[in-house]
Design an enzyme around this catalytic site. Structure first.
Site, short mmCIF file in Angstrom:
data_model
loop_
_atom_site.label_atom_id
_atom_site.label_comp_id
_atom_site.label_asym_id
_atom_site.label_seq_id
_atom_site.Cartn_x
_atom_site.Cartn_y
_atom_site.Cartn_z
CE LYS A 22 -1.85 1.62 4.00
NZ LYS A 22 -1.55 3.04 4.20
CG ASN A 23 2.33 2.80 3.55
OD1 ASN A 23 1.15 3.07 3.30
ND2 ASN A 23 2.80 2.70 4.79
NE ARG A 93 -1.53 12.07 8.24
CZ ARG A 93 -1.47 13.34 8.57
NH1 ARG A 93 -2.50 13.94 9.11
NH2 ARG A 93 -0.36 14.03 8.40
CB CYS A 117 -4.85 10.93 11.81
SG CYS A 117 -3.30 10.15 12.11
NE ARG A 122 0.56 10.34 10.36
CZ ARG A 122 0.17 9.25 9.69
NH1 ARG A 122 -0.96 8.66 10.00
NH2 ARG A 122 0.90 8.75 8.73
N PRO A 123 2.03 16.70 11.47
CG PRO A 123 3.73 18.00 12.40
CD PRO A 123 2.91 16.77 12.64
CD GLN A 126 10.55 19.04 8.49
OE1 GLN A 126 11.60 19.18 7.87
NE2 GLN A 126 10.21 19.83 9.49
CG ASP A 305 3.05 1.56 9.56
OD1 ASP A 305 2.64 2.39 10.39
OD2 ASP A 305 3.15 1.80 8.34
CB ILE A 327 7.40 6.95 14.63
CG1 ILE A 327 8.59 5.98 14.52
CG2 ILE A 327 7.17 7.72 13.33
CD1 ILE A 327 9.88 6.54 14.01
NE ARG A 397 -7.27 4.40 5.66
CZ ARG A 397 -6.38 5.10 6.37
NH1 ARG A 397 -6.62 5.36 7.62
NH2 ARG A 397 -5.28 5.54 5.83
C1 UD1 Z 1 4.36 6.93 6.54
C2 UD1 Z 1 3.49 5.73 6.32
C3 UD1 Z 1 2.92 5.25 7.65
C4 UD1 Z 1 4.04 5.02 8.66
C5 UD1 Z 1 4.96 6.22 8.75
C6 UD1 Z 1 6.19 5.97 9.59
C7 UD1 Z 1 2.62 6.09 4.09
C8 UD1 Z 1 1.46 6.44 3.23
N1 UD1 Z 1 2.41 6.10 5.42
O1 UD1 Z 1 3.55 7.96 7.06
O2 UD1 Z 1 2.20 4.05 7.42
O3 UD1 Z 1 3.49 4.78 9.93
O4 UD1 Z 1 5.42 6.60 7.43
O5 UD1 Z 1 6.89 4.89 9.11
O6 UD1 Z 1 3.69 5.78 3.60
N2 UD1 Z 1 6.51 14.72 10.72
C9 UD1 Z 1 6.53 16.08 10.98
N3 UD1 Z 1 6.46 16.93 9.92
C10 UD1 Z 1 6.36 16.52 8.63
C11 UD1 Z 1 6.34 15.13 8.38
C12 UD1 Z 1 6.42 14.26 9.45
O7 UD1 Z 1 6.62 16.51 12.13
O8 UD1 Z 1 6.29 17.35 7.73
C13 UD1 Z 1 6.61 13.76 11.87
C14 UD1 Z 1 5.34 12.92 12.03
O9 UD1 Z 1 4.38 13.60 12.81
C15 UD1 Z 1 5.89 11.68 12.70
C16 UD1 Z 1 7.27 11.52 12.05
O10 UD1 Z 1 7.60 12.80 11.53
O11 UD1 Z 1 6.06 11.91 14.08
C17 UD1 Z 1 7.35 10.52 10.93
O12 UD1 Z 1 6.26 10.71 10.05
P1 UD1 Z 1 6.30 10.34 8.50
O13 UD1 Z 1 7.45 9.46 8.21
O14 UD1 Z 1 6.17 11.59 7.71
O15 UD1 Z 1 4.95 9.50 8.34
P2 UD1 Z 1 4.07 9.47 7.05
O16 UD1 Z 1 4.94 9.67 5.87
O17 UD1 Z 1 2.87 10.32 7.22
#
Ligand code: UD1
Length: 418
Positions: A22-23, A93, A117, A122-123, A126, A305, A327, A397
């Site tokens: 999926k991811n 998301r 969520c 989850r901002p 970045q 995950d 995380i 999902r």
């Molecule tokens: C992706 C995966 C999700 C997995 C996660 C961590 C997909 C579609 N989803 O989610 O299944 O649980 O990686 O392996 O691939 N963060 C910020 N600012 C940002 C981006 C991230 O603060 O702009 C923080 C997040 O809140 C979190 C951490 O960074 O605490 C890691 O998040 P991130 O790797 O971005 O998760 P996703 O890409 O949303």
């Protein structure tokens, strides 16, 4: 809302095939926005999230042909709408992944901010900061990210933390930027590598995917390509946990064992017998497992995950297991539900201490998010008596026909349609 009814305590035996990741599929579908030519994708999983992404892409102007499980072709001759509306983004998301490709190819995007969520705030700061580095003008208006750039310009981007979709968004954006982009502190997840391989097949010039430093030399255009999505390592890891916890002997085919090192190591430490070769993994267990400790980390560390599923395994293991979630700040929503099944779990800040109990007993529980649902399924398979899991749309999902796959290896599990 559908429910799952499980009568636990039955060993699992046989062989089942794993689905596409999926991811990996979600960002790769968005890569179709980067070219006017056809991107043909094989091994797309049949999931609610994939359907949501296809709906989003169609309204942007992507033409989709082909029926799953066969290959699906996506073509984006022109842009129908630069807006990713709140109604779709709020359900998934990963919709944020259209932002980079839209700005890179069409110079403009309006993407709803995803909001928080169940598992945390989850901002997406970045994603936004990176695009600004690439020269986009970004403003936030009425809950939408508005990003504009005539043509993005290569830059050196250092992300504040390792972000998977952040890396993917910036990687896609940089393929069409003018000049060289370097992403430092890049996510090393196999899904990032799969996206990079697909982009390379489309003519992108990318080095270093799978390391924390990705170098992209922008090109003027990308062309069509064919690509096969990698196997889903989280689906595979979930079945490994289920069989290890419940007992039995199961071979998972169409898998990618090399993307599962941390999970396989943990399960071996717990006492499961795991062998693998090329594209299959076999898991065997006929004894009570030992409780294990784990700390979630970006890849190649233990995946967040898989945290909930490992916790389910610990609930009836011998001893106490300490699981730390680094995380996401709120990813223990499964704990009160596992407790309803008889688990003994104490939470202290970002750590859950699981004291193994001899057995769980079935009850009605509620799924709260995707991987939490998977942990409840595992716990239901362990528990004596009937477990009914409500709100399994979360499970749908991200898991393709989970109950059918489990039934095929001997689980007593049924979907109850409402
Ligand atoms: C992706 C995966 C999700 C997995 C996660 C961590 C997909 C579609 N989803 O989610 O299944 O649980 O990686 O392996 O691939 N963060 C910020 N600012 C940002 C981006 C991230 O603060 O702009 C923080 C997040 O809140 C979190 C951490 O960074 O605490 C890691 O998040 P991130 O790797 O971005 O998760 P996703 O890409 O949303």
């Amino acid at each position: 809302m559908d429910k799952l009814s499980i009568r636990g305590g039955k060993p699992l035996n046989g062989s089942i095939a794993m689905s596409g990741a999926k991811n990996a599929a979600l960002p790769i579908l968005c890569a179709a926005l980067l070219s006017e030519e056809a991107l043909v994708l094989d091994n797309l999983p049949r999931l609610q999230d994939i359907a949501s992404m296809l709906k989003l892409l169609r309204q942007h102007g992507v033409e989709v042909s082909g029926e799953q499980p066969g290959p699906v072709a996506l073509r984006t001759p022109h842009l129908a709408s630069d807006e990713a509306p709140y109604e779709i983004v709020k359900t998934m998301r990963a919709s944020i992944l259209v932002l980079g490709p839209l700005v890179a190819r069409f110079g403009r995007a309006r993407v709803s901010l995803p909001g928080g969520c169940a598992i945390g705030a989850r901002p997406v700061d970045q994603h936004i900061k990176g695009l600004e580095k690439l020269g986009a003008k970004v403003t936030i208006e009425q809950g939408y990210i508005l990003a504009e750039a005539k043509r993005l310009k290569g830059a050196r981007i250092v992300t504040d933390m390792v972000t998977v979709t952040g890396t993917e968004n910036l990687l896609m954006a940089a393929t069409l930027a003018e000049g060289q982009t370097i992403i430092e502190n890049a996510a090393r997840e196999p899904e990032v590598v799969d996206l990079a391989n697909c982009l390379i097949a489309m003519g992108a010039r990318i080095q270093g995917a799978g390391t924390d430093r990705i170098i992209i030399d922008g090109v003027a255009r990308l062309h069509g390509a064919k690509h096969r999505i990698i196997p889903d390592r989280i689906e595979t890891g979930t079945f490994l946990c289920a069989v290890a916890a419940v007992g039995g002997d199961v071979t998972l085919t169409g898998a990618a064992p090399r993307t599962l090192d941390a999970v396989i190591e943990k399960l071996r430490e717990a006492g499961a017998d795991i062998s693998h070769n090329g594209d299959w993994i076999r898991v065997r267990n006929d004894r009570r497992l030992k409780a294990v400790n784990a700390r979630t980390l970006p890849y190649p560390g233990f995946p967040t995950d898989m945290q909930a599923q490992l916790m389910a395994l610990n609930t009836t293991a011998d001893g106490a297991g300490v699981i730390t979630e680094t995380i996401f700040e709120n990813r223990f929503m499964h704990v009160p539900e596992l407790t309803r099944l008889g688990a003994n779990i104490r939470i202290e800040n970002d750590t859950a201490i699981v004291q193994g109990v001899p057995t769980l007993s079935g009850a009605r529980v509620m799924a709260t998010d995707l991987r939490a649902s998977a942990s409840l399924v595992i716990a239901g398979l362990i528990a004596h008596g009937e477990t009914v899991i409500d709100r399994i749309y979360h499970l749908d999902r991200g898991y393709e026909q989970m109950e059918r796959k489990l039934a095929a290896i001997g689980a007593d599990i049924q979907r109850v349609k409402s």
